[in-house]
Design a protein around this motif. Sequence first.
Motif, PDB file in Angstrom:
ATOM      1  N   GLU A  44     -17.073  32.312 -21.247  1.00  0.00           N
ATOM      2  CA  GLU A  44     -15.798  32.303 -21.963  1.00  0.00           C
ATOM      3  C   GLU A  44     -14.791  31.371 -21.296  1.00  0.00           C
ATOM      4  N   ALA A  67     -15.926  27.750 -21.777  1.00  0.00           N
ATOM      5  CA  ALA A  67     -15.674  27.317 -23.153  1.00  0.00           C
ATOM      6  C   ALA A  67     -14.236  26.858 -23.335  1.00  0.00           C
ATOM      7  N   LYS A  68     -13.293  27.555 -22.708  1.00  0.00           N
ATOM      8  CA  LYS A  68     -11.893  27.155 -22.824  1.00  0.00           C
ATOM      9  C   LYS A  68     -11.607  25.885 -22.035  1.00  0.00           C
ATOM     10  N   ARG A  94     -13.039  23.134 -24.077  1.00  0.00           N
ATOM     11  CA  ARG A  94     -12.585  23.121 -25.472  1.00  0.00           C
ATOM     12  C   ARG A  94     -13.761  23.197 -26.447  1.00  0.00           C
ATOM     13  N   ARG A 106     -16.041  26.222 -28.196  1.00  0.00           N
ATOM     14  CA  ARG A 106     -16.269  27.658 -28.355  1.00  0.00           C
ATOM     15  C   ARG A 106     -17.743  28.016 -28.225  1.00  0.00           C
ATOM     16  N   ASN A 107     -18.632  27.113 -28.588  1.00  0.00           N
ATOM     17  CA  ASN A 107     -20.055  27.433 -28.636  1.00  0.00           C
ATOM     18  C   ASN A 107     -20.816  26.962 -27.399  1.00  0.00           C
ATOM     19  N   ALA A 132     -19.722  35.660 -29.652  1.00  0.00           N
ATOM     20  CA  ALA A 132     -19.980  34.299 -29.177  1.00  0.00           C
ATOM     21  C   ALA A 132     -21.437  33.920 -29.394  1.00  0.00           C
ATOM     22  N   ARG A 150     -22.073  33.277 -33.063  1.00  0.00           N
ATOM     23  CA  ARG A 150     -21.506  31.977 -33.436  1.00  0.00           C
ATOM     24  C   ARG A 150     -22.428  30.845 -33.005  1.00  0.00           C
ATOM     25  N   GLY A 169     -10.445  30.781 -33.870  1.00  0.00           N
ATOM     26  CA  GLY A 169     -10.285  30.553 -32.441  1.00  0.00           C
ATOM     27  C   GLY A 169      -8.926  29.969 -32.106  1.00  0.00           C
ATOM     28  N   ARG A 197     -16.961  18.024 -27.863  1.00  0.00           N
ATOM     29  CA  ARG A 197     -17.079  19.460 -27.596  1.00  0.00           C
ATOM     30  C   ARG A 197     -18.534  19.747 -27.232  1.00  0.00           C
TER      31      ARG A 197
END
Length: 685
Positions: free
Chosen positions: A91, A94-95, A98, A100-101, A315, A318, A373, A472
């Motif tokens: 998590e 991912a941030k 940038r 999410r997956n 997550a 996704r 998100g 990403r």
Amino acid sequence: MTDDRFLYDPDTAVDPLGDAEATRAAGRSSKHNYAKVGSGRPSSLLYNYGPGAIMDLPHFTVMSTGLDDWERMWRKRVDSPPEIHAPRLREVVAKLLRSRNVRLRPHPNQPRKTGLSREGNDLGVPARVFPQWMRCTGCDLLAPLSHFGYTNTHPYRPDQARFEHERCPGRSGSRSGKNASRAAVPARYLLACVDGHLDEFPYDQWVHHWSPCPKVEFPVLRMVDRTAGKGASAVIHCATCGARRPMNEAQGDAGRSKLPRCRGRHPHLDAFELNGCGDATRLMLVGASNLWFPMTQSIIVMPRSANEETSDLAARIRVAFASKPHRLEKYEATGDLEGLRDALDGKLDGPVDEEAIPDDQLAKALGEALTSGESDEDLAKWRADWDPVDLLVPEWNYLLTDPLGLGHEDEASGLTLSHRDRAPGLRKEIVRVLAVERLRKVNALVGFTRIDDVDRVADLSQRMVPLARAARPAWTVATEDRGEGIFLQLDEPAVAAWEAQVEQDQLWLAHRAAHRRNFESRTSDTAGPVDAEDRLRPPRYWLVHTLAHVLIREMALECGYSAASLSERLYAWPGSDGRPPAAGLLICTTAPDSDGTLGGLVQLSEPERLHRVVSSALYRAGRCSSDPVCGMRTPQDTEDFLHGAACHCCAMASETSCERANRFLDRRFLIDLPGSGIGFFGLPG
């Protein structure tokens, strides 16, 4: 999706096995085409030789390529590469990226069954030869890689791979070795900028003062270097027109004005910045320690709450439907949870049984997976405000809970804890002891910087060099270590009272002033506005840190592991909104294999043995062979060192053990030394 900032030619992609595959496809033998040129441990490939770093092999140097090329290596073997399950770390990563997956994956590798077996030869970290200017050791010829031959003919001796100057004429005046093959070595000069770009040094332009050679388009260059290891001591000589220019003209502040502006090259991505760079460049050596600084995050995997479980499931859902998100919308609209279970069968990474997921949790996770998100603005604010201590808070909160019994194991995380009674003579300031019989530590690489470490700047997102061309990225590389440890908790009321006293002491005020001087003198040119106080660790951190170091030294004498094999994990911060105060430490040892470690460290958590270790450690901390100089060391005006009564004779540890590079240490915070009476534990012994 490739980041539109980069200029990239897909036809130049690094494919170490491409030649061998083409040879086999043509029906010819590839007996003498061996792509492997070296090896490394997972930890070294994460912290020392990751993407963009230069690895020094016996006869030349290579640079690990970006993760786009690693993906190609994985796909040669499997459609779904293995993943490392660490939801809390994933998590945060991912941030930071940038994406999410994003997923966490190990290095491409397959262990060999025997030393002479061949399995796994088609898996490995792809790398390109860099720098690609080479110098012949026989005649000093300086030329690009294409001028030299390559030999790598022994399947079990990758260390023998090398480049050679075939039919080398030798140096002028020498009669020996005419027309023999001589080894070629990398020309060791590079150009780098503060934004992380790296480029070959333009030797042909340098020697001609940025003009073309007056005689030919491609002149013959030589690098005359008879004093290797003494900085930029080489002289570049054009054998065609006779021009000469020493490399030491490019050194220092005066030399930077003679160097070209940065072209924005990322050799590990085989790409250039679309709009260039234009920053000033500086001369770098291939083996320079500031050529590559990894940016990593790590956690000890702990059991998760119900909300964390749901977020993790969302997550993974996704990721499983990343290419077909419209199918998730269909399942939510129809409420078809059974259809979703069937579609997820075997597609969720990590340990999970799709049939065992409760309907309410699956429905909640489905809804969370379909949320848009956080926006880019929200993520930018989060990165600006984020403190790595946030990764430690869940660990601390869980370790405050007593295990259900001896050897209590959480199957999902692999964490095994046992409560230990306190020996009657154990220092009263240590209120709680846990034996961490098994633990799993996961470390992830999110990027890197050059010239300046991120510890010196306040522009993490701006200067971080990406590991892949994708805007990403779908994954990043991670390692998984297993081991054991001992957790000690200090008495929080006693620590708080002691900290309030120390903050008014002249010693602490001297350390604060020294830290500010250090911050102002070492801050990078690219740093943003940051208050030095935000980087200073509180007094309790100095206390816990110094205690961890003296315990590591003492435990190494008892447990069978070397001091360099033991590492610290410090929980030391005052209370704040949403974050309870912490004062404790975990001494652990980990190994990157599936079996972990042998149990010698955790045995020291037994009451009487721990009592002996702690008492001996505090007693030894009261004496240093460098006393009284060490014991009375206090930074004065103009001095900016970040330690007090601590040196390599008494409290400092190896870089593999310390999370702060031996900063924020002072034995006077731990025990009373002559002339000081603020030690948390009082008199040693």
